[in-house]
Design an enzyme around this catalytic site. Structure first.
Site, PDB file in Angstrom:
ATOM      1  N   GLU A  53       9.713   7.920 -17.168  1.00 20.96           N
ATOM      2  CA  GLU A  53       8.372   8.488 -17.399  1.00 20.96           C
ATOM      3  C   GLU A  53       7.856   8.108 -18.786  1.00 20.96           C
ATOM      4  O   GLU A  53       6.687   7.793 -18.970  1.00 20.96           O
ATOM      5  CB  GLU A  53       8.404  10.009 -17.256  1.00 20.96           C
ATOM      6  N   SER A  76      14.630  21.293 -16.679  1.00 21.96           N
ATOM      7  CA  SER A  76      13.435  22.075 -16.972  1.00 21.96           C
ATOM      8  C   SER A  76      13.884  23.386 -17.589  1.00 21.96           C
ATOM      9  O   SER A  76      14.910  23.945 -17.205  1.00 21.96           O
ATOM     10  CB  SER A  76      12.675  22.334 -15.676  1.00 21.96           C
ATOM     11  N   HIS A 103       0.836  -1.220   0.000  1.00 27.05           N
ATOM     12  CA  HIS A 103       0.000   0.000   0.000  1.00 27.05           C
ATOM     13  C   HIS A 103       0.867   1.265   0.000  1.00 27.05           C
ATOM     14  O   HIS A 103       0.447   2.309   0.484  1.00 27.05           O
ATOM     15  CB  HIS A 103      -0.946   0.033   1.196  1.00 27.05           C
ATOM     16  N   LYS A 142      15.790  21.572 -11.544  1.00 25.18           N
ATOM     17  CA  LYS A 142      15.135  20.298 -11.847  1.00 25.18           C
ATOM     18  C   LYS A 142      16.006  19.312 -12.611  1.00 25.18           C
ATOM     19  O   LYS A 142      16.790  19.664 -13.467  1.00 25.18           O
ATOM     20  CB  LYS A 142      13.876  20.544 -12.710  1.00 25.18           C
TER      21      LYS A 142
END
Ligand code: ARG
Length: 470
Positions: A303, A290, A169, A296
């Site tokens: 992804e 970024s 979980h 970043k």
């Protein structure tokens, strides 16, 4: 059939192989709509291999002359060289890869070229080409999986006793070793490889000889063609051979499951590389920055693997839908099998390659992993097991530990930080030997059976895995 009648002159072929009965040319837009050459030209090499094998069989059976056969083989080999050199002119007017090559052959060698299509149809031809291509792709996928598995093993070996929290979980559950966690993906990929290898058996059957749909009246020998092309056997029903694309669907289903596994792995890499977890660092060459936020470093590769999984699923559903309404036998709908299948293969192959490389570029922050494992009462089950081994029924032990955890939460410390007297308030069975059970190292080492997370087990699992790969 006499040898002479084989060489009788017939009227010159029009541009296409089938335009004889038509009284007006196909509309320009329809030509564009129905042509597949822009994408099926990538089957050329397999189309030529299939044509050569077919011609050799026609020659061996006396259906074409030896002279025509050698002209066909020579011509096709020259065409292959032209294609490989990028010198072949693909024409939309000629609809697809098959007609483009056949027309070029006829331009080169004349009537012999027009005899190649004896006892064959584009319907069994295209089914053969796709199977030959997909068989080669399947072999590449199997190699790609095995390379990725090697990367996993190399990383798992370095981290056979690196401790991290195991989650259920997404809450800290029990400590595990990072090597063990990685080996879970090895197992998934092992099954993926089995699926592709199994699917390959059904891909590897020869459709040629089914011709348009019903077979042919020529005395063909399908077994010779199958053998020449390395097929394990022939498709045993002509209607089925030209029409079903279940082998492509199976391949896409296997690809979908593989991508699903890699997508789950990616999700973990994304989480672990986030500063909130800070368990791993992915090498810069797999990340991007970024354009607005200078701090970043984004895990673009995992992804995109996660994102591209969606398109592979989409292709599977596309292919299933393509088949579901088709009556026997061949329908032009089947031309739509190629783009999804090609894209699936391209996506899976590049993903496997990049993934194997990316894993080699992962560095692990052991201290952060260990710290995280200390934070969620990960050894609570070990305390319960300790009490059970001293004679307490498991359900009672569960309750005792729950109370102890509640107490530790209130105090803001871990179970291992509670002094013995405090632990003993929950059960008099607790003695000083409890502390070695409550350490992370003690916890993982105690799970020492096949499939368990103990470092010795992880090392054995890696050794077994290396044997499978060798
Ligand atoms: N380009 C076609 C395909 O991909 C080849 C077979 C066409 N056959 C036909 N009778 N139109 O399926």
């Amino acid at each position: 059939m006499s040898k002479n009648s084989l060489n009788k002159k017939v009227p010159t072929q029009k541009t296409k192989g089938w335009s004889g009965r038509f009284s007006e040319p196909v509309a320009e837009l329809v030509k564009q709509y129905t042509a597949s050459v822009n994408f099926d030209k990538r089957l050329a090499e397999f189309d030529i291999a299939g044509s050569i094998a077919h011609a050799q069989m026609l020659g061996a059976q006396g259906i074409i002359t030896k002279k025509d056969l050698s002209a066909i083989v020579k011509g096709l080999n020259e065409i292959l060289a032209e294609i490989q050199a990028g010198k072949f002119e693909w024409l939309l007017d000629l609809e697809d890869v098959h007609l483009n090559i056949e027309k070029r052959l006829t331009d080169k060698i004349g009537d012999a070229g027009k005899r190649l299509h004896t006892g064959r149809s584009r319907n069994d031809q295209v089914a053969t080409d796709v199977r030959l291509w997909l068989r080669a792709v399947s072999d590449d996928v199997l190699t790609g999986i095995s390379k990725l598995q090697t990367s996993i093993l190399d990383l798992a070996e370095q981290h056979a006793d690196t401790i991290m929290p195991g989650f259920t979980h997404l809450q800290v559950a029990q400590p595990v070793t990072f090597g063990h966690h990685l080996m879970a993906y090895f197992e998934m990929l092992k099954r993926d490889a089995e699926r592709f290898a199994d699917c390959r058996k059904r891909i590897n059957k020869l459709p040629l000889g089914a011709v348009a749909l019903a077979g042919t009246s020529y005395e063909i020998n399908r077994e010779i063609v199958a053998k020449t092309l390395g097929f394990d056997g022939v498709c045993e029903n002509s209607l089925d051979a030209v029409s079903d694309r279940d082998f492509a669907i199976e391949f896409s289903a296997s690809a979908s499951v593989l991508m699903m596994h890699l997508s789950r792995f990616s999700e973990e890499l994304i989480l672990w590389s986030s500063p909130r977890f800070a368990f791993i660092d992915i090498a810069d060459r797999f990340c991007t920055g970024s354009s607005i936020m200078p701090q970043k470093k984004n895990p673009d590769v995992p992804e995109l693997v996660r994102g591209k999984t969606g398109r592979v699923y989409g292709h599977l559903v596309g292919l299933l839908t393509l088949m579901k309404g088709q009556p026997l036998a061949y329908n032009k709908d089947n031309q739509e099998d190629k783009e999804p299948l090609f894209d699936t293969a391209d996506t899976v192959l590049i993903t496997l390659e990049i993934y194997a490389d990316m894993l080699r570029g992962i560095s692990v922050n052991k201290a952060n992993m260990r710290q995280a494992a200390l934070e969620g009462f990960a050894t609570a089950t070990d305390l319960a097991d300790y009490l059970v081994k001293k004679g307490m029924p498991f359900r009672d032990a569960h309750e005792v530990v729950a109370q102890a955890v509640k107490h530790a939460v209130k105090k803001g410390c871990d179970l291992a930080d509670l002094p013995l007297e405090e632990l003993q308030q929950f059960s008099s069975m607790i003695a000083n030997d409890v502390y070695k059970m409550l350490t992370l190292e003690g916890s993982v080492a105690s799970r020492n059976h096949i499939g368990g997370t103990a470092p010795t087990q992880v090392k054995q699992a890696i050794a077994r895995a290396r044997k499978i790969l060798s």
